[in-house]
Design a protein around this motif. Structure first.
Motif, PDB file in Angstrom:
ATOM      1  N   ALA A  84       0.828  -1.210   0.000  1.00 16.34           N
ATOM      2  CA  ALA A  84       0.000   0.000   0.000  1.00 16.34           C
ATOM      3  C   ALA A  84       0.861   1.258   0.000  1.00 16.34           C
ATOM      4  CB  ALA A  84      -0.943  -0.004   1.204  1.00 16.34           C
ATOM      5  N   ALA A 108       0.957   4.042  -2.821  1.00 18.39           N
ATOM      6  CA  ALA A 108       0.618   5.430  -2.503  1.00 18.39           C
ATOM      7  C   ALA A 108       1.683   6.386  -3.024  1.00 18.39           C
ATOM      8  CB  ALA A 108       0.457   5.583  -0.991  1.00 18.39           C
ATOM      9  N   CYS A 161       1.825   6.478  -7.052  1.00 19.12           N
ATOM     10  CA  CYS A 161       0.704   7.184  -7.685  1.00 19.12           C
ATOM     11  C   CYS A 161       0.721   8.675  -7.403  1.00 19.12           C
ATOM     12  CB  CYS A 161      -0.623   6.581  -7.220  1.00 19.12           C
ATOM     13  SG  CYS A 161      -1.003   4.990  -7.976  1.00 19.12           S
ATOM     14  N   SER A 162       1.017   9.065  -6.162  1.00 16.55           N
ATOM     15  CA  SER A 162       1.024  10.495  -5.830  1.00 16.55           C
ATOM     16  C   SER A 162       2.154  11.225  -6.545  1.00 16.55           C
ATOM     17  CB  SER A 162       1.129  10.690  -4.315  1.00 16.55           C
ATOM     18  OG  SER A 162       2.340  10.159  -3.809  1.00 16.55           O
ATOM     19  N   TYR A 179      -4.429  10.923  -5.012  1.00 16.18           N
ATOM     20  CA  TYR A 179      -3.777   9.758  -5.601  1.00 16.18           C
ATOM     21  C   TYR A 179      -2.863   9.039  -4.615  1.00 16.18           C
ATOM     22  CZ  TYR A 179      -5.997  10.621  -9.995  1.00 16.18           C
ATOM     23  OH  TYR A 179      -6.958  10.753 -10.974  1.00 16.18           O
ATOM     24  N   PHE A 180      -2.490   9.698  -3.519  1.00 14.27           N
ATOM     25  CA  PHE A 180      -1.794   8.981  -2.451  1.00 14.27           C
ATOM     26  C   PHE A 180      -2.745   7.945  -1.842  1.00 14.27           C
ATOM     27  CE2 PHE A 180      -0.227   8.214   1.823  1.00 14.27           C
ATOM     28  CZ  PHE A 180       1.149   8.163   1.654  1.00 14.27           C
ATOM     29  N   LEU A 181      -3.966   8.372  -1.549  1.00 16.46           N
ATOM     30  CA  LEU A 181      -4.970   7.446  -0.999  1.00 16.46           C
ATOM     31  C   LEU A 181      -5.353   6.387  -2.029  1.00 16.46           C
ATOM     32  CD1 LEU A 181      -7.363   9.924   0.863  1.00 16.46           C
ATOM     33  CD2 LEU A 181      -5.797   8.279   1.903  1.00 16.46           C
ATOM     34  N   GLN A 182      -5.600   6.840  -3.255  1.00 18.39           N
ATOM     35  CA  GLN A 182      -6.028   5.895  -4.273  1.00 18.39           C
ATOM     36  C   GLN A 182      -4.965   4.848  -4.566  1.00 18.39           C
ATOM     37  OE1 GLN A 182      -5.366   6.169  -8.142  1.00 18.39           O
ATOM     38  NE2 GLN A 182      -7.382   5.695  -8.970  1.00 18.39           N
ATOM     39  N   ALA A 205      -2.679   3.694  -2.574  1.00 18.38           N
ATOM     40  CA  ALA A 205      -2.588   2.729  -1.478  1.00 18.38           C
ATOM     41  C   ALA A 205      -3.637   1.641  -1.630  1.00 18.38           C
ATOM     42  CB  ALA A 205      -2.755   3.443  -0.137  1.00 18.38           C
TER      43      ALA A 205
END
Length: 327
Positions: free
Chosen positions: A40, A44, A47-48, A102-105, A107
């Motif tokens: 995760a 994270a 993506c971020s 995108y950090f959340l997505q 993960a």
């Protein structure tokens, strides 16, 4: 009473010492929360960093989708017009929601993908999962993306509002709170249907194509003998091809998502009726407005994501992932 050797001892001191040295240098195999939390975190970060770094491209792509009459000279022309009208700082509009969202997505997407692959293996057995690995890839990526989009949707709605109307708010927190206050929490999920329609096929194509390209490469190249640098190059190449496929599959929904989040709906107008109206207005050709910018953006960021994801997993000791490919 004589002293018996411990149960793990061979009775030969030199052999025992060699075994202990090997064990000390063999990294512990991670499992459970320790493993998936690393997946995760790697997802994270990858993506971020990639989405955040491509914020200027995303700004231009969104402007082309929302106002194709003004931004009608392609990606380079779009960059020039944004800078000429609003200054270079406008290219970073929405950077805050992009990094956070995108950090959340990431993960949920990458961690969830590995988690759901393992659940498929647990449910049907390793051999059946390996023999039907395309179905496993599709189901795992779809499930992971569903939960990822629940986390992403409010921040993506805020980002699109900031990009489409730079005067709406000064940044993430002010934009988020303004939407919540003026339109209610439900406004953050007005685009949930389109974002699922966009992101689920996108992620399914992204992971399946990446897995298939990687598998084809490693059938010809011995992975165990491949250097870390070459594995990163392979991840970049497979990710680039996967990104192109994912962009083409998801482009119509991406355009609709930009349109529906640009402004709030009319009183009493539901999300479904808005989507139908937007789809009729766009048509097939209109739904692919901005595809050039998006191919560049998605291809680049997907290649970067898989390269960064693989490298961070190695750094965290979560190597390999849940592997069911036959190489």
């Amino acid at each position: 009473m004589s002293n018996a050797p411990p149960p793990t001892s061979t009775g030969l001191p030199k052999v025992d010492a060699a075994k202990q040295a090997i064990a000390a240098n063999t990294p512990e195999k991670l499992s459970g929360f320790a493993l998936y939390s690393r997946f995760a975190l790697a997802g994270a970060v990858c993506c971020s960093v990639t989405h955040g770094g491509l914020t200027p491209v995303d700004v231009v792509k969104t402007r082309i989708q929302l106002d194709p009459v003004t931004y009608n000279n392609g990606m380079i022309g779009g960059f020039r017009k944004v800078i000429a009208k609003e200054g270079s700082g406008a290219l970073l509009t929405g950077a805050g929601p992009t990094f956070a969202g995108y950090f959340l997505q990431g993960a949920f997407k990458f961690g969830g993908y590995e988690f759901f692959k393992q659940q498929c293996i647990n449910y049907v057995g390793y051999e059946a999962a390996s023999n039907n690995r395309t179905a496993v890839y599709l189901a795992s990526s779809a499930a992971a993306e569903f939960f990822a989009d629940i986390a992403l949707c409010p921040l993506e709605a805020t980002r699109i509002r900031l990009v489409s109307d730079p005067t709406f708010a000064s940044g993430l927190l002010s934009g988020f709170s303004k939407i919540a206050k003026q339109e209610g929490f439900g406004a953050f999920y007005s685009g949930f249907g389109p974002i699922l329609f966009k992101q689920v096929p996108y992620t399914m194509a992204k992971f399946v194509v990446y897995e298939k390209v990687s598998e084809a490469i490693y059938k010809r190249v011995d992975k165990s003998a491949t250097s870390d640098g070459m594995q990163t190059v392979i991840n970049l190449g497979a990710g680039l091809i996967a990104g192109f496929a994912a962009a083409i599959v998801s482009q119509p929904a991406d355009t609709m998502l930009s349109k529906i989040n640009k402004t709030k709906g009319l009183p009493g107008e539901g999300t479904t009726s808005r989507l139908i109206k937007i789809a009729k207005e766009l048509g097939l050709r209109g739904s692919y407005t901005g595809i050039g910018a998006r191919l560049f953006m998605v291809g680049t960021l997907t290649a970067g994501q898989f390269a960064i994801y693989g490298d961070i997993k190695k750094a965290l000791g979560a190597t390999g992932g849940v592997e069911i490919a036959k190489t």
